[in-house]
Design a protein around this motif. Structure first.
Motif: not given
Length: 1060
Positions: A1018-1023, A1025-1026, A1031-1036
């Motif tokens: 969850g903390k990684a997703r916050e980073t 999203m900056m 969003h694309i990078q996190f989904t991949q």
């Protein structure tokens, strides 16, 4: 001792061949009191009558002392019952001395504890037994033949209930041979209940009902009486004896049983057999257990004391001529040899402790006493020799020299008998070698026999003055033998109960030593200049006598003083040193007496120090002859065993030292104790010399030369300081300087060695120098490198000197303050150059008020930053610089610190994280350029994702260079973009750190960490999203995780539930 409930087995089988019942007619089977009918008037033992004893009692007493009862029965076919009764009566011990010896460590017995002052002594079994007896707690006393039984009650106490103990004692030939008690106590010695019952029989024999041995009573019974007797016995004790009774009955009824092949039947009350050893009861198992326990407790004071008490008990037994002395020492030795520490010390090549070595010395000396018994039988000595050789051959057997590896001379040198020890010994002499050699010694020399058997042995017409003459010039006999061996003979005589013989031989040995000393003194006086020039004495013995394992000097002293105590009034001729009128003559004689005086000008290297004796002489002589008092004390200050031998012809040193065996400590050597005595002597002289500059200077030189222990020199320095600054008088500046000089010596000694009191010593020295004056403080700072470490010099010395309290204490003017400050700054810079890691910050602090010195200290830090300093030290100095108002210097040092730092992905609690965040905040507050320069260093040094994300968020909250993020909540100016440098580089590094950390954690993750891992994602997703495409990078990223770690089904299910 360990009292066991069951009775001991019968000692012999009893029967009466040709027994004729007719001869017993008219005699009843009952008993009579021990002192009742048939006893002689003087046989009651109560001391109330002076009637002469009957011939029956005299004869019975002698027989009871020497003959086993079986021998009496075999000698005479029929023994009248009155004769049997008197023999049985007199067979019990009549002296309380042996009972006391076997029931307490304390040899003093009742007399030593009768006062009741010592609570421990009142708990001794013997004294407790006396208390039980006198309190009337002994009851049901019955003597059947050679067996005594009774009950002894331990009265109730607040902590324990009343205890009734059944006690039985077997005896033979005036010795207690077996004891049992139901109290269950386990100890080496008899319990109080056994003592109480035994003393009851000794003190009140007329109240003890005496019966003949039970076999005699059974002989008088008819068949019907015997059957009734057995049936009643079984009826009373059927639960205990019925199985045994049935078993015996079956065996007796079987014609071929073993019991029917033996003539007679056992009788536990019939006394000892001819083959039994006649000795007092000693519980061997408990002796071994107790010694093993004491040894297992190591070198503790209590265990060593208990072992010494056991050794004293052995000597007490030897003095009573009790055969158990050698038996008990054998048991002790076996346990000593089984000590596992021996193998450990031998394996490690280390020496045993001093206290343990002293125990082994005493063990060897006791064996010397045993084998030198003048009346021991040859077969006994042969048995002991075999035993000693067996122990001697064991690999772990301790060496005679305490495992120091230097050989000592054969102890039987110079024997007139020409006896020498066996030469097939191992290369190293062991603690038993002396005793083995002593087995070859004998007492048949005619001269020796004359010495020990007669007080009048002398030859007043003998004028032979040769070295080996048998008499001195007064006609008194001499005994020429290796001194420790001769004294071992004296000790053996004393230990085996021959005090008069021991005294005679001791006097002969002392006269021989005096004659040798006189000859040595004459030789010294004739060749004094030559001996002083060559720095040696004419003393040729290779080992010291004080502290020797055989303690020759202590043996002589004890023998002579004991004779004075027990002799007639006025017979004690020991030297009285209490009168001061004798001391000047005695002291002058000791001062000029040559090599045999411990205060002589030339002393043997292993001479025993005379510190305590010299202190006594010093205090006695000081009011009468101060010059002689100081001469004595100053000469006694030397400690030859710690000195190296003066080179030949070196007369610069006033006291020359001789070493026969270099690099070896003598047996008396216990450094801490010796140096404590030396320190007390020096302290006494310092106190007496207060106010006398010449004396103080002389004493100071002696201390600096002869005392080598830093702790003792420090104690003397403190003593001198206290004496010099007494509240009721003005400070003695000379004594203060002596104190300071001693303190400086301590600093030099401990500078390169570890000492747990070092910081205390440094602080004390600064205090002492402050009392002496400003020049002393300046002096120790000028020469700091010979006294202190750089850390001590900056953190303790210079800081204390620069403090306000020192300025106020010394009443310094501005010029003096500046001079001291200049010296302190110079010291600080020198220390910073030598040890920048530990002294840089202190140097900067000390140089704050001088800009040039401060710049110099800062430059030293910069020079050392790239090589010798850690990031922690640099961050600390950087924070200090920011605090002092130098942000750019702080920034510079922070960047240097970052270059040394390396935080891995899992070090999210590292102590340097706060420093990294502070450095980034400082750079952010200084401006964009500074932040841009720091971020590449952060990316390179920090791999921890959570730390990087924290830095990233802080950098996006405010505009660089306007206000510190720590002190402002408003966003003014233009914020930095995450799509441009330097934040883009930091963002990419943070995302990469999260990806790497995720894979690392998934490699070894366990189910209990699943929820924690989900929060991390969850903390990684916050980073993620900056970033604009976060969003694309996190989904991949999540899809890759599902594919790679699809085997972790439960975890991936949690990931899908949370992140899709």
């Amino acid at each position: 001792m360990a009292e066991r409930v069951q009775q001991p087995p019968a000692k012999r089988l009893c029967c009466r061949p040709g027994y004729n019942p007719a001869c017993r007619q008219g005699q009843r089977a009952g008993g009579v009191p021990c002192g009742g009918a048939g006893s002689a008037p003087g046989g009651s033992g109560n001391g109330k009558t002076h009637n002469p004893e009957s011939l029956l009692d005299i004869a019975a007493r002698r027989v009871a002392e020497k003959w086993p009862f079986q021998r009496v029965e075999e000698r005479f076919e029929r023994i009248p019952e009155p004769v049997q009764r008197r023999i049985v009566y007199w067979s019990f011990p009549r002296s309380e001395k042996e009972i006391c010896m076997y029931s307490s460590f304390n040899a003093g017995g009742e007399e030593s504890g009768s006062s009741g002052d010592n609570n421990d002594e009142t708990q001794l079994p013997f004294l407790r037994g006396v208390t039980l007896l006198e309190g009337g707690w002994v009851d049901n006393v019955l003597q059947v033949g050679f067996h005594l039984s009774g009950t002894v009650t331990d009265p109730a106490t607040p902590s324990s209930p009343e205890l009734v103990c059944s006690v039985s004692v077997s005896f033979d030939r005036c010795k207690i041979t077996a004891v049992t008690c139901t109290c269950g106590n386990k100890d080496i010695f008899y319990c109080a209940h056994v003592v109480a019952l035994s003393l009851y029989r000794v003190r009140k024999p007329e109240q003890v009902k005496l019966h003949l041995p039970i076999s005699e009573t059974l002989f008088q019974m008819s068949r019907d009486q015997l059957q009734k007797f057995v049936q009643y016995l079984i009826s009373v004790h059927h639960t205990e004896v019925l199985p045994t009774a049935q078993k015996l009955a079956d065996e007796i009824l079987s014609q071929n049983s073993e019991i029917n092949q033996v003539h007679g039947a056992p009788d536990p009350t019939a006394g000892a057999s001819v083959d039994d050893e006649n000795c007092w009861h000693l519980d061997e198992e408990q002796v071994q257990e107790q010694v093993k326990l004491f040894l297992s407790q190591g070198g503790y004071h209590g265990s060593g004391k208990q072992l010494n008490l056991l050794f004293s008990k052995v000597r007490e037994m030897l003095k009573m001529r009790d055969s158990n002395g050698a038996r008990m020492l054998t048991l002790i030795t076996e346990q000593f040899m089984a000590d596992p520490r021996l193998a450990l010390w031998r394996q490690q090549g280390t020496t045993m402790t001093d206290k343990y070595r002293q125990l082994w010395d005493e063990l060897g000396a006791l064996w010397m006493c045993i084998v030198l018994n003048p009346h021991c039988k040859p077969e006994q000595k042969s048995s002991w020799l075999r035993q000693l050789r067996r122990w001697n051959s064991v690999d772990v057997c301790p060496w005679e020299d305490g495992n120091h590896g230097n050989e000592l001379p054969n102890l039987t040198h110079s024997l007139p008998q020409g006896a020498h020890g066996n030469q097939e010994m191992r290369p190293h002499r062991t603690v038993f070698t002396r005793a083995i050699e002593a087995c070859d010694l004998h007492w048949q020399d005619r001269h020796l026999q004359h010495i020990i058997t007669s007080d009048l042995y002398a030859n007043y017409c003998y004028h032979d003055n040769q070295e080996g003459s048998l008499f001195d010039s007064r006609g008194w006999p001499l005994w020429h033998e290796h001194v420790p061996t001769a004294c071992a003979r004296v000790d053996a005589l004393r230990s085996h109960g021959y005090p008069r013989e021991a005294l005679r031989l001791a006097i002969a040995v002392v006269n021989t030593l005096r004659r040798q000393q006189q000859r040595q003194l004459e030789h010294f006086r004739r060749h004094k200049k030559e001996l002083l020039h060559k720095s040696h004495t004419s003393i040729t013995n290779m080992e010291g006598w004080v502290g020797h394992p055989l303690d020759p000097i202590g043996t002589l002293f004890s023998t002579l003083t004991e004779s004075g105590r027990v002799g007639e009034e006025g017979s004690n001729t020991c030297l009285d040193l209490s009168g001061t009128d004798r001391n000047p003559f005695l002291s002058f004689f000791l001062f000029t007496a040559g090599p045999y005086s411990g205060l002589g000008e030339i002393v043997h290297r292993e001479s025993v120090p005379m510190h305590t004796f010299a202190r006594y002489l010093f205090t006695s002589l000081l009011p009468h002859d101060a010059e002689l008092a100081y001469k004595i004390a100053l000469r006694a200050m030397r400690l030859p065993v710690l000195e190296s031998t003066a080179s030949s012809g070196d007369l610069s040193r006033p006291h020359h030292i001789v070493s026969v065996v270099p690099n070896r400590y003598p047996r008396w050597f216990t450094l801490s104790h010796i140096e404590s005595q030396q320190c007390e002597l020096a302290s006494t002289m310092l106190t007496a010399a207060k106010g006398d500059s010449r004396r103080l200077e002389t004493v100071l030189e002696s201390i600096q030369k002869n005392i080598h222990s830093s702790s003792h020199i420090f104690k003397l320095a403190q003593d001198a300081f206290k004496i010099a600054t007494l509240m009721d008088s003005l400070p003695d500046i000379t004594l203060l300087k002596v104190s300071l000089e001693l303190g400086l010596q301590v600093m030099r000694i401990t500078l390169s060695t570890l000492n747990w009191r070092r910081r205390e010593m440094v602080r004390w020295l600064v205090t002492c120098a402050t009392e002496v004056g400003v020049y002393a403080l300046d002096s120790i700072m000028q020469s700091w490198f010979t006294l202190f470490t750089p850390t001590e010099a900056t953190s303790i010395v210079a800081t204390t000197v620069m403090s306000n309290s020192t300025i106020v204490r010394l009443h310094l003017d501005c010029h003096q303050q500046e001079k001291l400050a200049s010296s302190a700054r110079t010291l600080a810079l020198q220390c910073a150059m030598k040890d920048p890691q530990n002294c840089a910050l202190s140097a900067l602090t000390l140089c704050e008020k001088d800009q040039i010195a401060f710049e110099t200290a800062y430059q030293i830090v910069l020079d050392a930053a790239t090589t010798g300093m850690s990031y922690t030290q640099l961050f600390t100095i950087a924070r200090y610089m920011e605090h002092r108002g130098y942000p750019m210097r702080a920034y510079k040092l922070a960047t240097l610190a970052m270059a040394h730092l390396n935080l891995s992905y899992n070090q999210d609690t590292h102590p340097a994280i706060n420093d990294v965040l502070w450095a980034c905040a400082l750079s952010h507050s200084l401006g964009k350029n500074e932040l841009a320069a720091v971020i590449p260093l952060v990316v390179k040094s920090v791999k921890c994702a959570t730390v990087l994300s924290d830095i990233l968020r802080r950098c996006t909250l405010t505009t660089p260079g306007l206000v510190s993020v720590l002190h402002s909540r408003r966003n003014s100016g233009k914020l930095m973009s995450l799509d441009k440098a330097p934040l883009r580089q930091l963002l990419d590094a943070t995302i990469g750190a999260y990806i790497n950390t995720t894979h690392s954690r998934l490699t070894h993750i366990s189910p209990r960490h699943y929820s924690e891992f989900i929060e991390f994602l969850g903390k990684a997703r916050e980073t993620f999203m900056m970033a604009h495409d976060g969003h694309i990078q996190f989904t991949q990223f999540i899809d890759n995780l599902k594919q790679i770690y699809k085997g972790k089904k439960k975890l991936m299910m949690l990931v899908r539930e949370r992140f899709g």
